[in-house]
Design a protein around this motif. Structure first.
Motif, PDB file in Angstrom:
ATOM      1  N   MET A  11      36.243  -8.550  48.193  1.00 15.80           N
ATOM      2  CA  MET A  11      37.014  -9.801  48.258  1.00 15.80           C
ATOM      3  C   MET A  11      37.978  -9.823  49.443  1.00 15.80           C
ATOM      4  N   THR A  12      38.495  -8.659  49.809  1.00 12.43           N
ATOM      5  CA  THR A  12      39.495  -8.619  50.886  1.00 12.43           C
ATOM      6  C   THR A  12      38.886  -8.305  52.251  1.00 12.43           C
ATOM      7  N   GLY A  13      37.613  -7.944  52.278  1.00 12.23           N
ATOM      8  CA  GLY A  13      36.985  -7.604  53.551  1.00 12.23           C
ATOM      9  C   GLY A  13      37.400  -6.241  54.067  1.00 12.23           C
ATOM     10  N   THR A  14      37.934  -5.403  53.186  1.00  8.46           N
ATOM     11  CA  THR A  14      38.312  -4.052  53.584  1.00  8.46           C
ATOM     12  C   THR A  14      37.314  -3.071  52.996  1.00  8.46           C
ATOM     13  N   THR A  15      37.651  -1.811  52.892  1.00  4.56           N
ATOM     14  CA  THR A  15      36.743  -0.804  52.363  1.00  4.56           C
ATOM     15  C   THR A  15      37.407  -0.019  51.245  1.00  4.56           C
ATOM     16  N   SER A  16      36.573   0.583  50.404  1.00  6.91           N
ATOM     17  CA  SER A  16      37.111   1.433  49.349  1.00  6.91           C
ATOM     18  C   SER A  16      37.883   2.602  49.944  1.00  6.91           C
ATOM     19  N   ARG A  17      37.397   3.092  51.076  1.00  5.37           N
ATOM     20  CA  ARG A  17      38.091   4.204  51.738  1.00  5.37           C
ATOM     21  C   ARG A  17      39.492   3.800  52.155  1.00  5.37           C
ATOM     22  N   THR A  18      39.652   2.574  52.681  1.00  4.41           N
ATOM     23  CA  THR A  18      40.977   2.095  53.079  1.00  4.41           C
ATOM     24  C   THR A  18      41.898   1.995  51.873  1.00  4.41           C
ATOM     25  N   LEU A  19      41.389   1.478  50.770  1.00  8.34           N
ATOM     26  CA  LEU A  19      42.207   1.343  49.563  1.00  8.34           C
ATOM     27  C   LEU A  19      42.618   2.708  49.023  1.00  8.34           C
ATOM     28  N   ARG A  20      41.722   3.667  49.103  1.00  7.65           N
ATOM     29  CA  ARG A  20      42.083   5.028  48.661  1.00  7.65           C
ATOM     30  C   ARG A  20      43.134   5.631  49.594  1.00  7.65           C
ATOM     31  N   HIS A  21      43.046   5.290  50.887  1.00  3.24           N
ATOM     32  CA  HIS A  21      44.069   5.771  51.832  1.00  3.24           C
ATOM     33  C   HIS A  21      45.426   5.162  51.496  1.00  3.24           C
ATOM     34  N   TYR A  22      45.444   3.881  51.160  1.00  4.62           N
ATOM     35  CA  TYR A  22      46.697   3.231  50.753  1.00  4.62           C
ATOM     36  C   TYR A  22      47.305   3.951  49.555  1.00  4.62           C
TER      37      TYR A  22
END
Length: 253
Positions: A11-22
């Protein structure tokens, strides 16, 4: 209700990896983790993620974003209203640019005469008129606007290059951990003072430079407003600028 990490990434156009980094850097924690290890995010987490993405659009780095969110506490509504105001102003500006470029194309294709005033609608600094007047008075905007419009295109370009170089030098010094009290930082503060002194309408400019109150207050604005902080590499850079010009003001003004 919550949503799995894959849905949020889509939905946000990002990646699961980015969310895990956050999550790893303490910026965005999932609301729960399923038995299969999948992270899930509830409505509160989504509001925080929306604010993160908005601040990223403003050019802030992740450490600065975390600091902004932590300082705002739980006042998500107030912060989002501020963001909404910025976005609406940007939407209006972009809309005027689209109209301007469309009109230019139509006139070029139709062999019509171009009007300079119409070609540059949406590209000037007048979008900040109301904000400047609220902070520093109508005369400050009027004088600054008159000065800006009196300059040639080459003069405007040169002034903007100098401003960008100053911001870049501030950011570089902040990244190197320069002490605000050091000679290097104080030279930058002097350049900031001289830069402001050259702008008609700046409080104190008619007497040789900004007043102490204005100079110190402007440093606080740099820190408080993410749009200004972005010019100096984010929150930490803006705090470095504020601290350095505060030292300068105490010594010299």
């Amino acid at each position: 209700m919550d949503w799995p990490i894959q849905d949020i990434a889509r939905m946000t156009g990002t990646t699961s990896r980015t969310l895990r980094h956050y999550e790893h850097i303490g910026l965005l924690a999932p609301s729960r983790t399923g038995f299969n290890g999948y992270r899930h995010y509830d409505a509160d987490a989504l509001v925080r993620l929306q604010r993160i993405l908005l601040l990223r659009e403003l050019g802030l780095g992740l450490p600065a974003i975390k600091d902004v969110l932590d300082r705002s506490g739980g006042d998500a509504t107030g912060a989002l209203r501020t963001h909404l105001g910025w976005l609406r102003a940007e939407q209006e500006r972009i809309g005027r640019q689209i109209t301007s470029v469309t009109n230019t194309l139509e006139k070029l294709e139709g062999g019509e005469q171009l009007m300079a005033e119409d070609m540059f609608n949406g590209f000037d600094h007048t979008q900040y008129k109301e904000e400047v007047e609220q902070r520093w008075g109508a005369n400050a905007y009027a004088e600054g606007d008159k000065w800006w419009r009196s300059m040639s295109d080459d003069e405007k370009s040169e002034w903007q290059r100098n401003m960008q170089q100053l911001c870049s030098d501030w950011s570089a010094a902040a990244d190197r951990g320069v002490d605000p009290d050091s000679g290097e930082a104080q030279q930058l503060a002097q350049r900031q003072f001289d830069w402001l002194a050259g702008i008609p309408g700046t409080p104190g400019a008619s007497r040789g430079g900004p007043t102490k109150e204005y100079f110190v207050g402007l440093g606080e604005v740099y820190v408080a407003d993410p749009r200004f902080a972005a010019n100096y590499g984010g929150q930490a850079g803006a705090e470095f600028v504020r601290d350095a010009i505060t030292v300068y003001a105490e010594r010299n003004l």
